[in-house]
Scaffold this motif. Structure first.
Motif, short mmCIF file in Angstrom:
data_model
loop_
_atom_site.label_atom_id
_atom_site.label_comp_id
_atom_site.label_asym_id
_atom_site.label_seq_id
_atom_site.Cartn_x
_atom_site.Cartn_y
_atom_site.Cartn_z
N ALA A 210 0.82 -1.20 0.00
CA ALA A 210 0.00 0.00 0.00
C ALA A 210 0.86 1.26 0.00
O ALA A 210 1.80 1.38 0.78
N GLY A 211 0.54 2.17 -0.88
CA GLY A 211 1.25 3.44 -0.94
C GLY A 211 2.55 3.41 -1.70
O GLY A 211 3.17 4.45 -1.92
N GLU A 212 2.99 2.22 -2.16
CA GLU A 212 4.28 2.12 -2.84
C GLU A 212 4.21 1.41 -4.19
O GLU A 212 4.83 1.85 -5.17
N THR A 213 3.49 0.29 -4.26
CA THR A 213 3.44 -0.48 -5.50
C THR A 213 2.63 0.27 -6.56
O THR A 213 1.50 0.69 -6.32
N ILE A 214 3.22 0.43 -7.74
CA ILE A 214 2.56 1.14 -8.84
C ILE A 214 1.65 0.17 -9.58
O ILE A 214 2.12 -0.84 -10.12
N LEU A 215 0.35 0.48 -9.62
CA LEU A 215 -0.61 -0.37 -10.32
C LEU A 215 -0.77 0.01 -11.78
O LEU A 215 -1.03 -0.85 -12.63
N ALA A 216 -0.64 1.30 -12.10
CA ALA A 216 -0.85 1.76 -13.47
C ALA A 216 -0.29 3.17 -13.64
O ALA A 216 0.00 3.86 -12.65
N ASP A 217 -0.13 3.57 -14.90
CA ASP A 217 0.33 4.93 -15.24
C ASP A 217 -0.71 5.55 -16.15
O ASP A 217 -0.93 5.10 -17.27
N LEU A 218 -1.39 6.59 -15.66
CA LEU A 218 -2.46 7.22 -16.42
C LEU A 218 -1.96 7.94 -17.66
O LEU A 218 -2.68 8.11 -18.64
N ALA A 219 -0.69 8.36 -17.64
CA ALA A 219 -0.15 9.16 -18.75
C ALA A 219 0.51 8.30 -19.82
O ALA A 219 0.76 8.78 -20.93
N ALA A 220 0.78 7.04 -19.50
CA ALA A 220 1.49 6.19 -20.46
C ALA A 220 0.86 4.81 -20.48
O ALA A 220 1.43 3.86 -19.93
N PRO A 221 -0.32 4.69 -21.09
CA PRO A 221 -0.98 3.38 -21.16
C PRO A 221 -0.06 2.34 -21.83
O PRO A 221 0.57 2.63 -22.84
N GLN A 222 0.03 1.17 -21.22
CA GLN A 222 0.86 0.10 -21.75
C GLN A 222 0.06 -1.19 -21.80
O GLN A 222 -1.05 -1.28 -21.27
N LYS A 223 0.62 -2.20 -22.44
CA LYS A 223 -0.01 -3.51 -22.46
C LYS A 223 0.01 -4.09 -21.04
O LYS A 223 0.93 -3.84 -20.27
N GLN A 224 -1.04 -4.84 -20.72
CA GLN A 224 -1.09 -5.47 -19.41
C GLN A 224 0.09 -6.39 -19.21
O GLN A 224 0.47 -7.15 -20.11
N ARG A 225 0.69 -6.34 -18.02
CA ARG A 225 1.83 -7.19 -17.72
C ARG A 225 1.39 -8.60 -17.35
O ARG A 225 0.35 -8.79 -16.71
N ILE A 226 2.17 -9.56 -17.78
CA ILE A 226 1.91 -10.95 -17.44
C ILE A 226 3.06 -11.45 -16.58
O ILE A 226 4.23 -11.23 -16.88
N GLY A 227 2.72 -12.12 -15.48
CA GLY A 227 3.75 -12.63 -14.58
C GLY A 227 3.80 -14.15 -14.60
O GLY A 227 2.79 -14.81 -14.86
N VAL A 228 4.97 -14.70 -14.35
CA VAL A 228 5.16 -16.14 -14.28
C VAL A 228 5.83 -16.47 -12.96
O VAL A 228 6.86 -15.89 -12.61
N ALA A 229 5.23 -17.38 -12.20
CA ALA A 229 5.80 -17.79 -10.92
C ALA A 229 6.97 -18.74 -11.13
O ALA A 229 6.90 -19.64 -11.96
N GLU A 230 8.07 -18.51 -10.41
CA GLU A 230 9.24 -19.38 -10.53
C GLU A 230 9.72 -19.78 -9.14
O GLU A 230 9.60 -19.03 -8.19
#
Length: 230
Positions: A210-230
């Motif tokens: 909370a308060g630190e992790t960036i969820l999105a950027d309103l000024a620079a829309p990008q493709k949704q990120r995909i994560g892979v667990a390792e």
């Protein structure tokens, strides 16, 4: 590094009475059976830990949407937002952050702006990690409008154990990014509705702060990120 600051994390004032109650019960248990006293002490320490309110380093870019909750990104999907949030009737990307009973439960504003809507709904208390929790559970929804006119929806959802949603703001209040706007007691979830065309910069399964992790950027829309667990 100051170890005291790591161990003695500040506690939110909402937790003071609960810690006091658990501490008093623990003292009473001592006169019944000493092992119960130590069990009560453990529960008291957990309660203090649950209501901790650590300092966070808030990103200062006004275009960033930051996580309002500690926890795991449990769902990312396109859904029509609740009508009472006044976010329109088109599907928007919803990012859900699930908080277990060991996460910090102080909720922070994802963006700076003005609170335009607050709507509380009574409901059920099913597992907050389930998709249907967004519709059926006890919840409190807020809309925050930024200075650029973007609107972000944030919904506090009670969980299987949670029985109390606390909101510290009211309609018309200005909030800064990372501002403490509420708290949910004992396990819950937050849904964040992003504006149309904005993709999340997190992936399902990722840990959010909370308060630190960036969820999105309103000024620079990008493709949704995909994560892979390792």
């Amino acid at each position: 590094m100051n170890m005291l600051k790591i161990v003695a994390v500040p506690m939110h004032k909402e937790g003071r009475k609960f810690v006091a109650i658990f501490a008093a019960i623990s003292v009473g248990l001592f006169f019944l059976w000493e092992p119960l006293f130590w069990l009560g002490c453990g529960v008291t320490v957990w309660c203090y830990y649950f209501f901790r309110d650590p300092v966070r380093i808030i990103p200062q870019d006004p275009n960033l949407v930051i996580s309002p909750a500690d926890g795991i990104v449990s769902l990312i999907e396109d859904v029509v937002p609740p009508a009472d949030l006044d976010l329109g009737d088109a599907a928007l990307t919803r990012v859900s952050v699930f908080m277990n009973v060991f996460n910090c439960h102080v909720n922070r504003a994802p963006v700076a702006g003005t609170v335009t809507q607050i709507v509380y709904h009574h409901g059920k208390f099913v597992n907050a990690s389930l998709d249907k929790a967004s519709e059926h559970n006890e919840r409190n929804g807020l809309s925050i409008e930024t200075t650029s006119g973007a609107r972000i929806g944030v919904v506090q959802i009670a969980g299987l154990v949670a029985r109390r949603i606390v909101c510290f703001v009211k309609v018309g209040d200005p909030v800064g990014a990372g501002y403490r706007f509420g708290l949910i007691r004992f396990g819950s979830r937050l849904d964040i509705y992003l504006p149309a065309g904005v993709s999340p910069l997190v992936a399902v399964g990722q840990t959010a702060v909370a308060g630190e992790t960036i969820l999105a950027d309103l000024a620079a829309p990008q493709k949704q990120r995909i994560g892979v667990a390792e």
